[in-house]
Structure formats: structure tokens, C-alpha cells
Design an enzyme around this catalytic site. Structure first.
Site, short mmCIF file in Angstrom:
data_model
loop_
_atom_site.label_atom_id
_atom_site.label_comp_id
_atom_site.label_asym_id
_atom_site.label_seq_id
_atom_site.Cartn_x
_atom_site.Cartn_y
_atom_site.Cartn_z
N GLN A 173 0.85 -1.22 0.11
CA GLN A 173 -0.09 0.11 0.15
C GLN A 173 0.88 1.27 -0.04
O GLN A 173 0.58 2.06 -0.71
CB GLN A 173 -1.05 -0.07 1.22
CG GLN A 173 -2.14 -1.01 1.19
CD GLN A 173 -2.98 -1.14 2.41
OE1 GLN A 173 -2.66 -0.51 3.29
NE2 GLN A 173 -4.11 -2.09 2.28
N ASP A 352 -2.07 -11.76 4.70
CA ASP A 352 -3.37 -11.74 5.13
C ASP A 352 -4.05 -13.34 5.68
O ASP A 352 -5.10 -13.58 6.10
CB ASP A 352 -4.31 -11.56 3.77
CG ASP A 352 -4.28 -10.08 3.62
OD1 ASP A 352 -4.12 -9.42 4.73
OD2 ASP A 352 -4.62 -9.68 2.32
#
Ligand code: DC
Length: 695
Positions: A173, A352
Site C-alpha cells: 500500500q 492476510d
């Protein structure tokens, strides 16, 4: 998401697809909006997070069509790098960290003033990791609430100069936000990170004609470092023609489900994105013994492979789409799991999936150690703390560390509640555990899965083999109820004690008679279904079984008083009572996975039950057990007489008499220990479960 059983006849695997990749979907929407011309996008994830990105773009003047629930293709006309309009109101990024962080870079680079905000969970996540470097390179922000948190206003003034930035922790990100700021400002930008974070931005920008370079650079310390850079602009983005690959992070839940035995003989998961920056979980799962095959889709090298993408280590994996994102099919079968150690450089490529690794670890042999994953504490929830709490609540031994967990695997039944803490991946990880054999998990916020995997719960249900219905019939005192309750607990099934229903009706009739409101006992045999309905007796699903509700109470000891016990056989003989209770009993087994005990469960209520037992024991032994159970002393002979009378009444009545179903196995418990009875039943049920599964 779709499910069918017909994929490849013969191997027994159920074929499934997962929704579009969340990371790729965000970028596809955003980059298509910034492109010059019309992009065609297919399979964009319709989840809440991507809807936040779409809504933000609309608020800035981009005509983003509705993202349809089935991933149907649509076209999106881009406004070009300079075409974004300052929005009139704060942009609501909802739960989506990707939306917030990528937009911070876009707005800062493009010089568009806007305020970014999000839900309570997103407002708790750090933003300076993005605004810090951008600010150091000339962008201006105002934090409008708490330090380092949303809401934040991008002032759209000051000059973004670009430059070089070294990330302390690999982060897609932050890297993407900086590259986008460089792209839109036309200033050169280079980002260095320790380890390669997911590289969808680099691949997609390259496919759109922007020369983004990726390189592996040496590190004196030994570990590889990576740089991604973009030269001075202006850069025009060519439109995209993209089919978004299935999200590997969503596929991971189904891989775990199949490995844990929650999907019958296993799953064939098609069209899964296999970008090597995302598939670290496959290596870890394999190390844990997951029976897994990866079949890459046919190779067609797309424009996205210009540049140094080959450095990303994907040699040998195909590219199934035109943005250089490899795809393939995963075949997974039920597996014997082993503990493993996860840490260091492998963490970014499975960040994740770590809660899911912890869930698999709970069912693996040995202690699994997860380390170097402090980043998990600032995800949608503190995933280290929440995973540890939830596993412990289910009965797993877990040690928590600042940067990870030790999880001790167990074969014991796991049951309890697992709060999702507003985190989709926690909800799904524990949903998967709950859907696997021997587990029963209640997830408190099931709707959270919409963020990344719409249709997740339906998919779990469709993948699951039907769990058997188990009936234990027999005369009073044969040990049915206690056995059934324990069997249900060990299997993670729900228990239904049907005798309690007849007892509840008896109790309600007695109370009505005594209060003068109901029929006198002598007339009970004439009762009608309408009269019974007035009693408001129902079965309610609790954590480990069904309990009987009478009006607003849940009687237990009252059901076993001598007054009730004396009369219950007579009440159970009344045709209206039996037919009234039939529907409620049958409704409990709609989804399977129920252990019931009574007199007619295998004959009348569930004639199609997969596993049936008929428990018997010598009269004297049964009388002894009854006395021990009620603990009111009493005389053995008298108790035996009472039982014999009830046996006669239950077996001699016209409707649903006590009988062994022809396909029920008779189990004489006279000389069996409780443990022996329970394991006999559990083993037969496991055999039935396995017959759905094994090859
Ligand atoms: O299992 P129990 O003792 O709690 O059952 C109480 C009475 O209810 C028993 O005497 C017969 C009746 N019963 C029945 O007729 N059919 C069932 N399925 C369960 C119980």
C-alpha cells in the site's frame, strides 16, 4: 462465487471459483479511472471495500458504473491523470485501508484537495506510513482527528518533488501510494523495500504502458531488497482490458476448508491468481501437510511482462491475464496436518493468511510458531490478539507474542464463540474452522465477509458434505440421553433430547390443570393440536444443542420431577401431541449434524437418518443407573417396576411405539462403560462422514 459437482467427473472434487482479487480490483478501478480512454473490466470484486474505491472515484467525477454482484464485464471511461475533480464532501473509505492509502498517494501527486475518512476500524489504522514519506517529498496534509489517523485532509497544495524512499517494512500500500504520487506528479519516484510486497501496481501500470522498473538489489546483510521505480513524466495510462483473477487470499480459506475435511473429498478451485507475491500461503500450507496440487493456466505472455517482472520469481508460472498476473487451478484434498514455523521473509507474501495458518495449526500435530508478524496488529483488527483470544475460547492452547503466536494443535472437539471484531478475515478463518469436522464455532458478525468474499457462507455450505443425522432410541434408562449429548459434543453436532419435549408438554398440561385454566388430567387424551399450540412450547438452538422453551422459560430440573415422569408416557401416547411435535423435531435436522435420542427417532421422526442405534440394557442395570442419576435413594425393585411399566406403555401404544428400526444397530450397554458406548457411536458416525470424503 459458484459451486458445482460436475467439474471433472470421477475424482469427487467439487469445483468452485472465488470472487475477484481485492487488491487487483481496487487497482483496476483506480487505474482505469486515471487512464485515457475506455477500459473493459471483468470479474471486479463487488465487495464493500472495492465499492468504497468506486464511490470515491464517482465523487471525484469519474463515471464508474455499478459493480455488479456476479462480476459481469463493464466499461469505464477514464478521466486521465489530470482529470480528477476535488470532491464536495469527505471521501468515505469505509473499512478499506487500500482505498485510503492509495488515494492519499493519488491525491497528493495530482494536487487534488480532499478529505479522507473511514469507519471506526479504519480510523484506528496508522496513516503516517503513507503521509510521512509524501510529506517529506513536498505534499501537505492536515490530520483532522487523532494523530496518524483518519480523517485526514490532503491539502492539494505544495509541490510534490518525488525522490527515493526506503520502507522499513515491505508494504504494497505504501509502495503503491508513492509510485502513484510519482506517476501523477510526473516526478521520478523510487521505493526500496526489504522483501518484495505484492506487486500488482507495478504489473498493472506496466500493462498500461508506464515504464515501472522492478529490481532485486543486494543487501550486505544477506536478505534481498527490492526497488520499484518510475521515471519522470508525463505518463499517459493506456486503457485496460482485464479479467480480474480469483483472489488467492479468498481461495486460501477454501484450501484450508478442504484440507480440514470440511469439503467432502476436496475442492478444485479454478481461476485463482498465482502472483508469487501472494502465494506464500501455498508453501506454508504444503509444509503443514496440505494435500495440494497447483495447475498453472496456459501461458500467454502479456504486455505486463515487459520490464523486470521476471525477477519476481514467477518463472514457470503462467500468465492467465493481460496484466501479467499468473492464474491457475488448485486441487485440495483432506489432509493430515503437521505444525510448522512461519517467519522472516516469507511473512509479507502471506500476511492476510496468517489467521488461517493459526486455524490450521489448531488442527495440526505439534506446536506451530508464527513470528515477525507484528504488522498483523494494525490490520482490520489486532489479528494476533483476536486470533489468540478466539482460539483459546474454543479450547486451543495459544501463546501470544508481540510479533506472533504459538498454537498447539489438538484433535479434541472445539466449540464456542469467535467474535469477528469487525474483521472479515477473522470471520472467515473461524467460519472455516466451524465448518470442519469436530468443530462448532459461532461467528458473531457474519456479514463482515462482504468486504472481500461476498457469498462466503453460502459457499461453505455448498462445499460441505451433509453431516449425518444420528438417532439413538431405546427404553428408559438405557443411557441414550447422556450418550447422545457426549457424542454430539465430540463430533461438534447439535443434540436433541426428544424426551424433554414430551416432558415439557406434560409439565405445561399439569400447570394448566392445577391453575384451573386447562383441561383436567382425565381429559388430556382428547387434546387437539390447536389447544396444544396455545402452550407456546418450542425448540431453540443453543450453543451445543436444542433446548425446550415453555413460554418465556427454559425448564430443566422441572422436567424430571416424579409428577412429570409418572405421566409423560401417557401424554406421549396422545396422537395430537405426537403429530404436533413432529414438525419441530424434523426442523432441527435440516442441515444434518444432529444427534437425537428418544423412542421413535429412527422409525418415525427421521426414518432416513444415516446412523441409527437402538440402546438396550438389563432392566436391573437400567434401574440402578436411574437411581444413581436421580440420587434420591429409592428402592431398586420399585424403580425397575416403574421402568418396566413405562417400557410397556411406550412399546405397546398404537402411535410410534418404541421399536428398533430395521436398519438400527442394537447396542447392549449392560456391560459397557460410558466411554465404550460413546466411542462406539462416534466411530460409526466418523465412518459415515469419511464415506463422503475419502477416495
Ligand atoms: O427419554 P425420556 O425418559 O426423557 O422420555 C420421556 C417419555 O417421553 C418416555 O416415557 C416416552 C416419551 N418419548 C416418546 O414417546 N418419544 C420420544 N421420541 C421420546 C420420548
Amino acid at each position: 462465487m459458484s459451486v458445482n459437482d460436475g467439474g471433472q467427473p470421477g475424482d469427487g472434487l467439487t469445483t468452485v471459483r472465488v470472487p475477484g482479487d481485492k487488491s487487483v480490483s481496487h487497482r483496476a478501478l483506480l487505474f482505469a479511472a486515471l487512464a485515457e480512454g475506455e477500459s473493459r473490466l471483468e470479474g471486479v470484486l463487488p465487495g464493500a471495500d472495492c465499492q468504497s474505491t468506486a464511490a470515491a472515484l464517482r465523487a471525484m467525477g469519474v463515471a464508474v458504473p455499478e459493480v455488479s454482484a456476479d462480476g459481469a464485464p463493464f466499461t469505464l471511461r477514464g478521466v486521465g491523470g489530470g482529470g480528477l475533480r476535488a470532491p464536495d464532501a469527505p471521501l468515505d473509505c469505509g473499512n478499506s485501508g487500500t482505498t485510503a492509502r492509495l488515494l492519499l498517494g493519488v491525491l497528493a501527486g495530482a494536487g487534488v484537495p480532499a478529505t479522507l475518512d473511514g469507519d471506526a476500524s479504519l480510523r484506528g489504522r496508522p496513516m503516517r506510513r503513507v503521509t510521512g514519506p509524501l510529506e517529506a517529498m513536498g505534499a501537505r496534509f492536515r490530520e483532522k482527528g487523532v494523530m496518524d489517523r483518519l480523517p485526514i485532509r490532503v491539502l492539494g497544495e505544495g509541490e510534490f518533488r518525488g525522490g527515493r524512499w526506503v520502507l522499513p517494512v515491505a508494504s504494497a500500500q505504501v509502495k503503491s501510494a508513492l509510485l502513484l504520487a510519482g506517476l501523477l506528479s510526473g516526478r521520478p519516484m523510487e521505493v526500496e523495500e526489504p522483501g518484495l510486497s505484492r506487486d500488482h501496481t507495478e504489473r498493472m501500470l506496466r500493462a498500461m504502458g508506464v515504464p515501472v522498473r522492478t529490481a532485486r538489489v543486494g543487501d550486505p546483510g544477506g536478505a534481498d531488497r527490492w526497488t520499484a521505480s518510475i521515471g519522470a513524466g508525463p505518463h499517459a495510462l493506456a486503457p485496460l482490458d482485464l479479467r480480474v483473477p480469483g483472489d488467492p487470499s479468498s481461495a486460501a480459506f477454501l484450501v484450508a476448508l478442504a484440507a480440514l475435511g470440511g469439503a467432502g473429498k476436496g475442492l478444485r478451485i479454478e481461476g485463482v491468481g498465482l502472483n508469487p507475491t501472494r502465494t506464500g500461503f501455498l508453501d506454508v500450507f504444503r509444509r503443514m501437510g496440505v494435500d495440494l496440487e497447483v495447475i498453472p493456466d496456459e501461458v500467454h505472455r502479456g504486455a505486463g511482462d515487459a520490464g523486470d517482472a521476471g525477477d519476481a520469481g514467477d518463472a514457470g508460472v503462467s500468465d492467465g491475464s493481460d496484466v501479467g498476473e499468473p492464474t491457475g487451478t488448485l486441487l485440495v484434498r483432506p489432509s493430515r496436518l503437521e505444525a510448522t514455523e512461519v517467519g522472516g521473509r516469507e511473512i509479507p507474501s502471506l500476511i492476510d493468511e496468517l489467521p488461517l495458518v493459526a486455524v490450521l495449526a489448531a488442527r495440526a500435530r505439534g506446536v506451530t510458531r508464527i513470528r515477525d508478524a507484528a504488522e498483523l496488529r494494525v490490520k482490520e483488527s489486532d489479528r494476533i490478539a483476536v486470533t489468540a483470544q478466539n482460539l483459546r475460547a474454543l479450547g486451543v492452547t495459544v501463546r501470544e507474542f508481540p510479533d506472533g503466536l504459538d498454537v498447539e494443535g489438538t484433535e479434541a472437539p472445539l466449540a464456542g464463540r469467535a467474535p469477528a471484531h469487525h474483521d472479515h478475515r477473522i470471520a472467515m478463518a473461524f467460519g472455516v474452522l466451524g465448518a470442519s469436522p469436530g468443530c462448532r464455532v459461532e461467528v458473531d458478525d457474519p456479514a463482515m465477509v462482504e468486504v472481500s468474499f461476498p457469498g462466503f457462507w453460502a459457499c461453505l455450505r455448498d462445499c460441505a458434505p451433509r453431516r449425518p443425522v444420528v438417532t439413538l432410541d431405546g427404553p428408559a434408562g438405557s443411557g441414550k440421553s447422556t450418550t447422545a449429548r457426549e457424542v454430539a459434543a465430540r463430533l461438534g453436532y447439535l443434540h436433541l433430547d426428544s424426551g424433554a419435549l414430551y416432558r415439557a408438554v406434560t409439565l405445561a398440561l399439569l400447570e394448566a390443570d392445577r391453575s384451573g385454566r386447562g383441561r383436567p388430567e382425565a381429559e388430556w387424551s382428547e387434546l387437539t393440536v390447536e389447544e396444544l399450540e396455545a402452550f407456546d412450547i418450542a425448540l431453540e438452538r443453543g450453543a451445543d444443542g436444542f433446548r425446550v422453551r415453555v413460554g418465556d422459560r427454559y425448564p430443566e430440573a422441572e422436567l424430571r420431577t416424579p409428577e412429570v415422569t409418572e405421566r409423560v408416557s401417557a401424554v406421549a401416547r396422545i396422537p395430537a401431541v405426537r403429530s404436533w411435535l413432529l414438525g419441530a423435531q424434523r426442523a432441527t435436522a435440516r442441515e444434518g449434524g444432529v444427534v437425537t435420542d428418544g423412542r421413535d427417532m429412527g422409525t418415525v421422526v427421521f426414518p432416513d437418518a444415516e446412523v441409527k442405534f437402538f440402546l438396550v440394557a438389563d432392566l436391573e442395570e437400567r434401574a440402578r443407573r436411574r437411581l444413581a442419576e436421580t440420587r434420591d435413594g429409592g428402592e431398586l425393585g420399585a424403580e425397575a417396576d416403574r421402568l418396566a411399566r413405562r417400557d410397556r406403555e411406550d412399546a405397546g401404544r398404537a402411535v410410534a411405539p418404541l421399536r428398533r428400526a430395521p436398519d438400527a444397530e442394537e447396542l447392549d450397554t449392560t456391560h459397557l462403560t460410558f466411554e465404550e458406548q460413546v466411542s462406539r457411536v462416534v466411530e460409526r458416525v466418523r465412518g459415515r462422514e469419511d464415506s463422503h470424503r475419502g477416495p
